[in-house]
Design an enzyme around this catalytic site. Structure first.
Site, mmCIF file in Angstrom:
data_model
loop_
_atom_site.group_PDB
_atom_site.id
_atom_site.type_symbol
_atom_site.label_atom_id
_atom_site.label_comp_id
_atom_site.label_asym_id
_atom_site.label_seq_id
_atom_site.Cartn_x
_atom_site.Cartn_y
_atom_site.Cartn_z
ATOM 1 N N HIS A 1 -2.888 44.168 68.289
ATOM 2 C CA HIS A 1 -4.336 43.981 68.131
ATOM 3 C C HIS A 1 -4.844 45.085 67.212
ATOM 4 C CE1 HIS A 1 -4.577 41.094 71.571
ATOM 5 N NE2 HIS A 1 -3.518 41.777 71.970
ATOM 6 N N ASP B 1 2.304 44.695 72.240
ATOM 7 C CA ASP B 1 0.956 44.360 72.723
ATOM 8 C C ASP B 1 0.045 45.582 72.571
ATOM 9 O OD1 ASP B 1 -1.246 43.048 73.673
ATOM 10 O OD2 ASP B 1 -0.439 42.633 75.666
#
Ligand SMILES: [Zn+2]
Length: 454
Positions: free
Chosen positions: A69, A316
């Site tokens: 992200h 992640d």
């Protein structure tokens, strides 16, 4: 017949211990136009004005992290393309795939194009992009044409345009993506189950770590995995499950693979190295979705890695501010933590502990992500591949110190952990980007990866 090379090339790396064809070989690597054009003995290298003596560092293909992200745009206060890709380069990662839960959400050709424009000026590594599913499925083609690497559907909360509560709508979304040639990645946790349990717990004034585990139970993950496998049964959709954390879920995915379905899955370092007990002890900082699980699930994941049931490892990487991580109620805490700068050292430490063969590390963090997401010429060290590589001090011991992170998120669940194996130099498309922890390339030197449909 001998191949013909230019007489003078851009760069020759000498004195490498490179991971080639599952062996570590003493060699030199010649790089021209961002590609590896020769691997061999020093006497056979073409000439170059630029030579870099790697002093016997271990050289692996640059890692590909397919779960990152990077934020920026409306969430630039958490991370931006420069800080995030600096973190990647510092962690030995040369390609990242960016998740779509941004502000604005990446879910149209236009938002994707804007995001690429912003990234282009700042990125230091290769960046490919996911798109969420648009409200109108007719927009899918435009998103694919714009160069999305894959779609991503968050099933735990409503982020994209597909109505998660409706089987028919979700089925349609999954089928539509199947008609293109790009994969769909899924965050598998059932929204309806989570919401109902969360309401109940909030009414009972529960806001502790254990309550979070109750809301994000193993059943919510299993239900979502089974639902996707059922809804894609009659389709050609290439399904990729992000961060699988439960034994049964992994089993069901494995069964689907055995039945010949186009299914792959990911595990994360934190679900392999941290447990739910640790979360209950340390609280908010370790809040993540899906949550950390009990030891039997952790064992199942390790077994899944050695048996080839898990296809990729993804960090992640989810940067937040410290304030967002320190809310009093667990329901207000932002989930996730940074992972780009810890993944490789943590995994090299597991290699050292004989828990993870080096071949597996390369397979799960370079070769397989390149295959699943069709990143041509990446993920391997060989003649003709892109010159994405990381040179590692394999014996170097150090302590994880988040205050030194390039990421804006200066915290880590692994703070103070002693690890062994440190990325020393990272090359992206033949360019030295990180040297001994320092960023030495200019913003924008990285590439935007558009899906190539050729
Ligand atoms: Zn994520």
């Amino acid at each position: 017949m001998r191949a013909i090379f230019p007489l003078v090339v851009d760069l020759v790396l000498t004195n490498a211990k490179a991971y080639l064809r599952r062996e570590i070989i003493d060699c030199c690597i010649a790089i021209e136009n961002g590609e590896i054009i020769k691997i061999g003995k020093e006497t056979n290298m073409p000439k170059s004005d630029e030579r870099e003596d790697l002093g016997s560092l271990l050289v692996l293909p640059g890692l590909i992290d397919c779960h990152v992200h990077l934020r920026d745009e409306g969430k630039a206060y958490k991370e931006d393309f420069f800080s995030g890709t600096a973190a990647a380069a510092a962690g030995g990662i040369t390609t990242v795939l960016d998740m779509p839960n941004n502000d604005p959400v990446t879910m149209s050709a236009e938002t994707l194009q804007n995001r690429m424009r912003v990234a282009e000026k700042k990125t230091l590594v290769n960046v490919g992009f996911y798109s969420e599913f648009p409200r109108n499925s007719k927009e899918i083609r435009g998103i694919v044409d714009q160069g999305a690497v894959a779609f991503k559907i968050f099933m735990a909360n409503q982020i994209g345009g597909a109505n998660l509560d409706d089987d028919q709508d979700l089925k349609e979304a999954l089928k539509e993506v199947g008609d293109t040639d790009i994969p769909v990645a899924l965050h598998a946790e059932d929204k309806t189950m989570i919401t109902a349990k969360e309401q109940e717990l909030k009414q009972a004034k529960r806001e502790d770590a254990h309550a979070f585990l109750l809301a994000h139970s193993e059943q919510t993950e299993l239900k979502a995995i089974d639902r996707v496998l059922r809804l894609t049964e009659q389709t050609e959709t290439q399904v990729h499950f992000c961060h699988v954390t439960i034994k049964d879920g992994l089993e069901h995915i494995t069964e689907a693979k055995k039945a010949g379905r186009k299914v792959t899955c990911e595990a994360t370092p934190h679900h392999l190295l941290l447990s739910n007990a640790e979360f209950e002890r340390r609280g908010a900082l370790l809040a993540v979705m899906p949550p950390l699980r009990a030891d039997n699930h952790i064992e199942a994941l390790w077994e899944g890695i050695s048996e080839g049931q898990i296809d990729v490892l993804g960090s992640d990487h989810s940067p937040h501010t410290m304030e967002e991580k320190s809310a009093t109620s667990i329901w207000d805490v932002k989930v996730g933590f940074p992972g780009l700068e810890t993944t490789l050292p943590l995994l090299l430490t597991m290699v050292r502990k004989n828990r993870l063969p080096l071949e597996k590390l390369v397979e799960l963090l370079a070769e397989n992500p390149a295959k699943i997401f069709s990143l041509k010429g990446r993920g391997r060290l060989e003649q003709g591949s892109k010159a994405d590589l990381v040179a590692i001090e394999f014996n170097k011991k150090f302590k994880i110190d988040s205050s030194k992170f390039h990421s804006k998120a200066k915290f880590s669940p692994y703070e103070g952990w002693e690890v062994q194996g440190k990325p020393a130099k990272t090359f992206v498309n033949g360019l030295l980007v990180m040297d001994e922890g320092e960023i030495v390339a200019r913003a924008g030197s990285g590439k935007i990866l558009r899906r190539d449909h050729a």
